[in-house]
Design an enzyme around this catalytic site. Structure first.
Site, short mmCIF file in Angstrom:
data_model
loop_
_atom_site.label_atom_id
_atom_site.label_comp_id
_atom_site.label_asym_id
_atom_site.label_seq_id
_atom_site.Cartn_x
_atom_site.Cartn_y
_atom_site.Cartn_z
N SER A 8 22.48 52.74 80.08
CA SER A 8 22.13 51.61 79.22
C SER A 8 22.83 51.60 77.87
CB SER A 8 20.61 51.57 79.00
OG SER A 8 20.16 52.76 78.39
N LYS A 55 14.59 42.73 82.76
CA LYS A 55 15.93 42.52 82.23
C LYS A 55 16.55 41.28 82.86
CE LYS A 55 16.45 47.25 80.72
NZ LYS A 55 15.02 47.61 80.86
N HIS A 106 19.61 48.24 84.80
CA HIS A 106 20.66 47.37 84.26
C HIS A 106 21.65 46.92 85.33
CE1 HIS A 106 19.74 47.59 79.93
NE2 HIS A 106 19.25 48.78 80.23
#
Length: 392
Positions: free
Chosen positions: A181, A240, A209
């Site tokens: 990340s 996310k 991610h």
């Protein structure tokens, strides 16, 4: 001395070192442009990769599910909190991930803590974890009873060395982030899977991610790198690219059934709300129907990163929309962030302990919600600020 003097001293030290994090307040829905602390800014630091957080279809679905099921589930999943929408969400996610089954949880953070202590319950077990793995993995490892082996970042040779040291362990689990990340680089999953096969180890990937970002239709890093079906525990987050809140574990039915019996966040913390589940279902539907947003995200990513490099900025080793603008000292990164904010760009600085000392940065997060005109203007502001602070 007062009993809280250590807190006062710690805060003073953080401020002196340029590491005190001023937490700003957003006053509008997430999107390309937001109001932060009363100022309209271009949002370049949220995880809203696909622009879904403010999507009307998700908002409408959340309202619909609150009308149908109420505000909350009222209990933990294992007693009286499992509702029909939980099964609906898990079925949708399993189809999207092309997995046998999925367990949905309250967040990606607790998904890691659900798996690791459950899979590794004895001091005879061994866990192998990348040195740059996320804090939620580190905490999950600490909660397990396994012997810990920390291998050099993205280094299969060092991983193999550690596997040889623990060849007689009862259960072995290799854990890595899919996308890291802070630097935006990608784990060498094929090599990790090959080593897992060779040494009889289980595999676990936190793809927080990568979900909605990598692979066809944003199915994640396992699809992106061609190792789908070789990862035993695929950890995903809905906070996310999906734009909501929640986490999940995807895998074989036997594994998911095991977690339903053993995972402490599932057993001892109340379930995901109807609104979160409904919005998540809508997000999965959107991704399943079209990869338009994923393609737009990568178009924006490639445009911005290429031009930042042309301007002379160091964007590290990123292979993803995570774009670190490397600045070195925390004080310089904080000053850079403050100047960007004055000019209308919201991009927070990140320093120790989130990243090592001397590697402070602005972490730019690209989104499908950005227009090319937004990014052209941002590049002008970054160039102006970089010259002012003698970064470029």
């Amino acid at each position: 001395m007062g009993k809280f003097d250590f807190i006062t001293d710690e805060i003073a030290g953080l401020k002196e070192a340029g590491l005190y994090n001023r937490i700003r307040t957003i006053e509008t829905p997430q999107g390309a442009w937001i109001t932060v602390d009363g100022k309209k800014t271009l949002n370049m630091c949220s995880n809203n990769y696909l622009g879904l957080a403010g999507e009307k279809r998700l908002v409408d679905k959340a309202k619909e599910y609150m009308d149908l099921y109420g505000a909350g589930p009222g209990a933990v999943r294992s007693i009286a909190g499992t509702m029909s929408f939980h099964h609906e969400l898990e079925k949708k996610l399993a189809e999207f991930k092309e997995a046998e089954d999925v367990l949905s949880l309250q967040s990606g953070f607790v998904a890691n803590q659900a798996v690791i202590p459950s899979a590794l319950s004895s001091s005879e077990d061994a866990v192998f974890t990348d040195e740059l793995n996320h804090a939620s993995i580190i905490d999950g490892v600490r909660l397990s009873k396994a012997k810990r082996f920390i291998y050099a970042h993205n280094n299969p040779a060092d991983l193999e060395k550690k596997l040889k040291e623990a060849v007689n362990a009862r259960n072995k689990l290799i854990i890595t982030d899919g996308v890291f990340s802070m630097d935006g680089d990608i784990a060498p999953l094929k090599e990790i899977c090959d080593l897992a096969d060779k040494y009889g180890a289980m595999t676990m990937v936190d793809d927080a991610h990568g979900e909605g970002v990598l692979g066809p239709y944003g199915k994640g890093i396992a699809h992106h790198l061609g190792v789908h079906g070789r990862i035993d525990f695929e950890i995903g987050t809905l906070s996310k690219a999906f734009g909501i809140m929640g986490g999940f574990v995807a895998g074989k039915k036997e594994i998911i059934d095991f977690l339903r019996q053993k995972a402490r966040p599932f057993l001892f913390s109340s379930a995901v709300t109807p609104a979160d589940a409904g919005a998540s279902i809508a997000a999965v539907d959107i991704l399943s129907e079209s990869d338009e947003r994923v393609k737009k995200l990568w178009e924006n990513t490639n445009f911005f990163k290429e031009n930042m490099k042309k301007l002379g900025f160091d964007t590290g080793i990123s292979e993803t929309p995570i774009t670190p603008v490397m600045l070195g000292e925390a004080s310089k990164a904080q000053k850079f962030s403050a100047k960007l904010f004055e000019k209308g760009i919201f991009a927070m600085s990140i320093g120790f302990p989130t990243v090592p000392r001397g590697k402070a940065r602005i972490r730019v997060m690209l989104s499908a919600s950005h227009s090319i005109d937004d990014l052209k203007w941002a590049l002008e502001v970054f160039e102006e600020t970089g010259k002012e602070l003698e970064v470029i």
